[in-house]
Design a protein around this motif. Sequence first.
Motif, PDB file in Angstrom:
ATOM      1  N   ARG A   1     -17.817  42.912 -38.515  1.00 31.25           N
ATOM      2  CA  ARG A   1     -18.763  43.674 -38.200  1.00 31.25           C
ATOM      3  C   ARG A   1     -19.316  43.419 -36.860  1.00 31.25           C
ATOM      4  N   ASN A   2     -19.384  42.155 -36.430  1.00 29.36           N
ATOM      5  CA  ASN A   2     -19.999  41.911 -35.175  1.00 29.36           C
ATOM      6  C   ASN A   2     -19.206  40.793 -34.498  1.00 29.36           C
ATOM      7  N   ALA A   3     -19.457  40.655 -33.366  1.00 31.42           N
ATOM      8  CA  ALA A   3     -18.547  39.498 -32.611  1.00 31.42           C
ATOM      9  C   ALA A   3     -19.262  39.041 -31.328  1.00 31.42           C
ATOM     10  N   THR A   4     -19.036  37.851 -30.707  1.00 31.73           N
ATOM     11  CA  THR A   4     -19.370  37.481 -29.444  1.00 31.73           C
ATOM     12  C   THR A   4     -18.316  36.933 -28.679  1.00 31.73           C
ATOM     13  N   VAL A   5     -18.184  37.353 -27.291  1.00 31.98           N
ATOM     14  CA  VAL A   5     -17.195  37.239 -26.689  1.00 31.98           C
ATOM     15  C   VAL A   5     -17.452  36.250 -25.331  1.00 31.98           C
ATOM     16  N   LEU A   6     -16.694  35.119 -25.151  1.00 36.94           N
ATOM     17  CA  LEU A   6     -17.101  34.265 -24.094  1.00 36.94           C
ATOM     18  C   LEU A   6     -16.409  34.702 -22.966  1.00 36.94           C
TER      19      LEU A   6
ATOM     20  N   GLY B   1     -19.900  45.710 -33.567  1.00 36.97           N
ATOM     21  CA  GLY B   1     -20.806  45.549 -32.780  1.00 36.97           C
ATOM     22  C   GLY B   1     -20.753  44.054 -31.827  1.00 36.97           C
ATOM     23  N   TRP B   2     -20.622  43.972 -30.723  1.00 39.63           N
ATOM     24  CA  TRP B   2     -20.272  42.879 -29.958  1.00 39.63           C
ATOM     25  C   TRP B   2     -21.226  42.578 -28.732  1.00 39.63           C
ATOM     26  N   THR B   3     -21.281  41.295 -28.443  1.00 38.75           N
ATOM     27  CA  THR B   3     -22.344  40.631 -27.427  1.00 38.75           C
ATOM     28  C   THR B   3     -21.253  39.731 -26.392  1.00 38.75           C
ATOM     29  N   ARG B   4     -21.487  40.033 -25.066  1.00 49.29           N
ATOM     30  CA  ARG B   4     -20.690  39.319 -24.230  1.00 49.29           C
ATOM     31  C   ARG B   4     -21.528  38.210 -23.577  1.00 49.29           C
ATOM     32  N   LEU B   5     -21.114  36.894 -23.479  1.00 46.40           N
ATOM     33  CA  LEU B   5     -21.806  36.125 -22.956  1.00 46.40           C
ATOM     34  C   LEU B   5     -21.096  35.603 -21.529  1.00 46.40           C
ATOM     35  N   GLU B   6     -22.042  35.289 -20.487  1.00 43.61           N
ATOM     36  CA  GLU B   6     -21.491  35.264 -19.376  1.00 43.61           C
ATOM     37  C   GLU B   6     -22.136  34.025 -18.364  1.00 43.61           C
TER      38      GLU B   6
ATOM     39  N   GLY C   1     -29.716  42.991 -33.550  1.00 38.13           N
ATOM     40  CA  GLY C   1     -30.334  43.353 -32.322  1.00 38.13           C
ATOM     41  C   GLY C   1     -29.617  42.741 -31.085  1.00 38.13           C
ATOM     42  N   HIS C   2     -28.453  42.300 -31.092  1.00 40.46           N
ATOM     43  CA  HIS C   2     -27.807  41.787 -29.994  1.00 40.46           C
ATOM     44  C   HIS C   2     -26.399  42.432 -29.506  1.00 40.46           C
ATOM     45  N   GLU C   3     -26.091  43.718 -30.380  1.00 37.85           N
ATOM     46  CA  GLU C   3     -24.818  44.335 -30.217  1.00 37.85           C
ATOM     47  C   GLU C   3     -24.848  45.027 -28.867  1.00 37.85           C
ATOM     48  N   GLY C   4     -24.136  45.024 -28.272  1.00 35.04           N
ATOM     49  CA  GLY C   4     -24.086  46.120 -26.925  1.00 35.04           C
ATOM     50  C   GLY C   4     -24.723  45.404 -25.712  1.00 35.04           C
ATOM     51  N   LYS C   5     -25.153  44.016 -25.929  1.00 33.50           N
ATOM     52  CA  LYS C   5     -25.783  43.414 -24.829  1.00 33.50           C
ATOM     53  C   LYS C   5     -24.757  42.504 -24.006  1.00 33.50           C
ATOM     54  N   ARG C   6     -25.130  42.296 -22.738  1.00 29.71           N
ATOM     55  CA  ARG C   6     -24.382  41.309 -21.879  1.00 29.71           C
ATOM     56  C   ARG C   6     -25.484  40.222 -21.652  1.00 29.71           C
ATOM     57  N   TYR C   7     -25.241  38.834 -21.923  1.00 30.64           N
ATOM     58  CA  TYR C   7     -26.175  37.964 -21.555  1.00 30.64           C
ATOM     59  C   TYR C   7     -25.696  36.913 -20.509  1.00 30.64           C
TER      60      TYR C   7
END
Length: 284
Positions: free
Chosen positions: A107-112, A130-135, A184-190
């Motif tokens: 259902r959700n993921a983070t991407v390095l 729903g995914w979050t990109r870590l930058e 609350g972190h889905e669709g965010k780029r951090y």
Amino acid sequence: MLKIPEETPPARRTILVTGATGAVGRHLVHQLAAAGHRVRALSRRPAQANLPREIEVVQGDLSDVASLVHAFEGVSAVHLITFTGDNGESLSNGDELIRLAERSGVRNATVLGGWDETSVEQALRGSSIGWTRLEPVEFMGNALEWAASIKEEGVVRMLATWPSAVVHEADIAAVAAVALTQEGHEGKRYPLSGPQALTPAERTAFIAMAVGRHLTFETLSEDQERERLRSYGYPEDYVEFGIQLARTPPVQAAIVVPTVEQITGRPGRTFASWALENAHAFRA
């Protein structure tokens, strides 16, 4: 009196960590497990993973989706890296990988994230996940490349002299852990940085304090930098990329951002603390 049957709690789902033995993944596995989550660690070589016994380690290769079917069974969230193997090439099978994740119930993921988006991000954009990109700007652990010259000669040599807001790998993992387990972190780029922008010479000084030894920093010429990069076994295209990077740093390299504290609730770790944690790597 009529006894109302208790509801059966839902089965606890699993968080899959790819790149689980890497600089960020290893921290993430430990942090999620310490918080009470069920963690599955993906490794191409499980026998060499060296993770705690309570961690389920499974074999699989991100470049071969057929090898990942078991790893994704019962998984609700996944931390993804976007490169493959020992050569660090970007994954080209993002569509297959994300389709497997969807079929498995992720259902959700983070991407390095790296310098550029890959097929993984492109596939996630069209998925139901729903995914979050870590930058991260630059890993503090990149300084481990200096270990040999520090131990043998007490010197760090390189072409680049510009400051970088290097970030501790454990802080990248901490942001990933929050994004994987809270809403609350889905669709965010951090964008992620450490609390200070430091030049290589300043980082060398912190390592010197950590090991209790005088160290020096020497600026190389372009030709000398090429030889240094070649000594690590890097291909020529990477060597030339390194020269360009040393001469023209990214605009964001020296920018300190508050993301780590905003997401995790505590300040980012300093390079001084990283140097103390890793002082053994620089001692002869």
